[in-house]
Design a protein around this motif. Structure first.
Motif, PDB file in Angstrom:
ATOM      1  N   CYS A  80       0.677  -1.228  -0.081  1.00  0.00           N
ATOM      2  CA  CYS A  80      -0.094  -0.151  -0.210  1.00  0.00           C
ATOM      3  C   CYS A  80       0.881   1.308  -0.110  1.00  0.00           C
ATOM      4  O   CYS A  80       1.174   1.649   1.003  1.00  0.00           O
ATOM      5  CB  CYS A  80      -0.992  -0.079   1.309  1.00  0.00           C
ATOM      6  N   ASN A  89      -6.994  -2.758  -4.093  1.00  0.00           N
ATOM      7  CA  ASN A  89      -6.779  -3.573  -2.893  1.00  0.00           C
ATOM      8  C   ASN A  89      -7.353  -3.028  -1.643  1.00  0.00           C
ATOM      9  O   ASN A  89      -7.423  -1.902  -1.352  1.00  0.00           O
ATOM     10  CB  ASN A  89      -5.094  -3.658  -2.462  1.00  0.00           C
ATOM     11  N   GLN A  90      -8.230  -3.800  -1.084  1.00  0.00           N
ATOM     12  CA  GLN A  90      -9.133  -3.518   0.116  1.00  0.00           C
ATOM     13  C   GLN A  90      -8.256  -2.922   1.238  1.00  0.00           C
ATOM     14  O   GLN A  90      -8.579  -1.718   1.807  1.00  0.00           O
ATOM     15  CB  GLN A  90     -10.011  -4.381   0.538  1.00  0.00           C
ATOM     16  N   ASP A  91      -7.227  -3.687   1.711  1.00  0.00           N
ATOM     17  CA  ASP A  91      -6.486  -2.933   2.803  1.00  0.00           C
ATOM     18  C   ASP A  91      -5.831  -1.574   2.673  1.00  0.00           C
ATOM     19  O   ASP A  91      -5.803  -0.791   3.446  1.00  0.00           O
ATOM     20  CB  ASP A  91      -5.194  -3.954   2.948  1.00  0.00           C
ATOM     21  N   ARG A  93      -7.247   0.355   0.179  1.00  0.00           N
ATOM     22  CA  ARG A  93      -8.256   1.329   0.159  1.00  0.00           C
ATOM     23  C   ARG A  93      -8.622   1.910   1.814  1.00  0.00           C
ATOM     24  O   ARG A  93      -9.058   2.949   1.810  1.00  0.00           O
ATOM     25  CB  ARG A  93      -9.604   0.610  -0.349  1.00  0.00           C
ATOM     26  N   VAL A  94      -8.749   0.721   2.575  1.00  0.00           N
ATOM     27  CA  VAL A  94      -9.144   1.290   3.974  1.00  0.00           C
ATOM     28  C   VAL A  94      -8.078   2.314   4.468  1.00  0.00           C
ATOM     29  O   VAL A  94      -8.430   3.323   5.232  1.00  0.00           O
ATOM     30  CB  VAL A  94      -9.247   0.115   4.765  1.00  0.00           C
ATOM     31  N   LEU A 154     -11.817  -6.359   9.345  1.00  0.00           N
ATOM     32  CA  LEU A 154     -12.150  -6.203   8.063  1.00  0.00           C
ATOM     33  C   LEU A 154     -13.381  -7.209   7.462  1.00  0.00           C
ATOM     34  O   LEU A 154     -13.965  -6.507   6.570  1.00  0.00           O
ATOM     35  CB  LEU A 154     -10.693  -6.008   6.884  1.00  0.00           C
ATOM     36  N   ASP A 158     -18.074  -7.719   5.121  1.00  0.00           N
ATOM     37  CA  ASP A 158     -18.692  -8.769   4.242  1.00  0.00           C
ATOM     38  C   ASP A 158     -20.113  -8.996   5.334  1.00  0.00           C
ATOM     39  O   ASP A 158     -21.125  -9.368   4.587  1.00  0.00           O
ATOM     40  CB  ASP A 158     -17.790  -9.825   4.298  1.00  0.00           C
ATOM     41  N   GLU A 170     -18.191   0.308  -2.103  1.00  0.00           N
ATOM     42  CA  GLU A 170     -16.860   0.226  -1.436  1.00  0.00           C
ATOM     43  C   GLU A 170     -16.927   1.701  -0.323  1.00  0.00           C
ATOM     44  O   GLU A 170     -16.502   1.621   0.654  1.00  0.00           O
ATOM     45  CB  GLU A 170     -15.589   0.172  -1.920  1.00  0.00           C
ATOM     46  N   GLU A 173     -17.466   1.061   3.363  1.00  0.00           N
ATOM     47  CA  GLU A 173     -16.190   1.149   4.306  1.00  0.00           C
ATOM     48  C   GLU A 173     -15.876   2.471   4.915  1.00  0.00           C
ATOM     49  O   GLU A 173     -15.404   2.929   6.075  1.00  0.00           O
ATOM     50  CB  GLU A 173     -15.019   0.664   3.744  1.00  0.00           C
TER      51      GLU A 173
END
Length: 306
Positions: A80, A89-91, A93-94, A154, A158, A170, A173
């Protein structure tokens, strides 16, 4: 929603505890006992204890991350780096959402002659020990005033879709994270100290605190595309009405009345309200988003919470 591909991400605002996570299952004790403030955790706690089902006794003061819970940021630090990573990538993005939210409040506090203190978000899996007590993933994301940190599994996102019926994209989040950082702002301003976390009911201090955090989340969303991070560039370069609708949909699915009717066997008990109804949560997020003004989020100075 789209991130600025060249903007840098700051992974120091996150501690990754997932490699030392425990098992899941009910039994989180942080929401009431230690003063932790979560987006849905206290609702679920009260469902278990007030609407039937028992549950564990609250406890507090476990004193921070315990032995065996060691943060390892090497993976997220390698993966990241920029907004381009956040787009895929979700990680990442968060992390980008966290960076943007904290950049906004840093600027907002500075405009008021105050200093904003960054709060770390802890990624955990299964269970976690904090200065507010122990918790499992079932309590949802929460802010712990005792150590001034945010905690999130995370996998909760879901669960929002599967268990609560959230249908948005998204940006759900972003809403959840901005809400938790709203609690950090309340803690820094001393607002949280005005509320007894055991106070429940439709006009209780607990409800007012949660609705204000929703409003603060909306305020950040209003400024998300114009808030520069440390390197001078906004992380979010495009925000659509679909994104805002996603946040509003999530707000509607975590109101006290919706959760009680969906998870509590159809019975709605206003005396157990701690977070506000679905309509109230939508109204106050929208108030923040439409005005972009934190001063308009004073849920404690109104008889009409919506």
């Amino acid at each position: 929603m789209r991130f600025n591909e060249g903007a840098e991400l700051d992974t120091s605002q996150v501690e990754d505890l997932r490699s030392s996570g425990g098992g899941g299952g009910l039994g989180g004790r942080v929401a009431l006992g230690g003063g932790g403030i979560g987006i849905v955790g206290l609702v679920i706690y009260l469902l278990i204890n007030l609407l039937g089902g028992g549950g564990s006794v609250p406890s507090s003061g476990l004193g921070g991350v315990q032995p065996g819970q060691q943060a390892d940021n090497s993976k997220i630090a390698a993966e990241c780096r920029t907004g381009a990573d956040a787009n895929t990538n979700q990680d990442c993005r968060v992390i980008a959402f966290i960076n943007s939210v904290q950049a906004y409040w840093t600027d907002q506090f500075a405009r008021s002659g105050r200093t904003y203190d960054n709060a770390v978000t802890n990624f955990f899996r299964g269970s976690v020990n904090t200065a507010c007590g122990s918790a499992t993933s079932d309590v949802g994301p929460f802010y712990c005033p005792a150590d001034k940190e945010v905690y999130i599994d995370l996998g909760f996102f879901d669960e929002l879709h599967k268990r609560f019926g959230v249908t948005g994209n998204e940006f759900v989040e972003a809403y959840v994270l901005a809400h938790e950082y709203g609690h950090h702002v309340q803690d820094m301003l001393g607002t949280s100290k005005r509320v007894d976390p055991r106070d429940t009911g439709p006009t209780s201090g607990s409800v007012r605190l949660e609705l204000q955090a929703d409003c603060y989340a909306g305020v950040w969303a209003k400024h998300a595309t114009t808030t520069p991070t440390a390197n001078g560039q906004p992380l979010i370069v495009e925000l659509t009405q679909d994104d805002i609708n996603s946040a509003l949909d999530a707000a509607s699915k975590i109101g006290d009345d919706y959760i009680q009717s969906r998870l509590g066997g159809g019975r709605v008990n206003p005396d157990a309200f701690t977070h506000g109804t679905s309509a109230q949560r939508q109204r106050w997020f929208n108030t923040g988003y439409q005005t972009g003004d934190p001063a308009r989020c004073n849920t404690f100075d109104t008889n009409n919470l919506g």
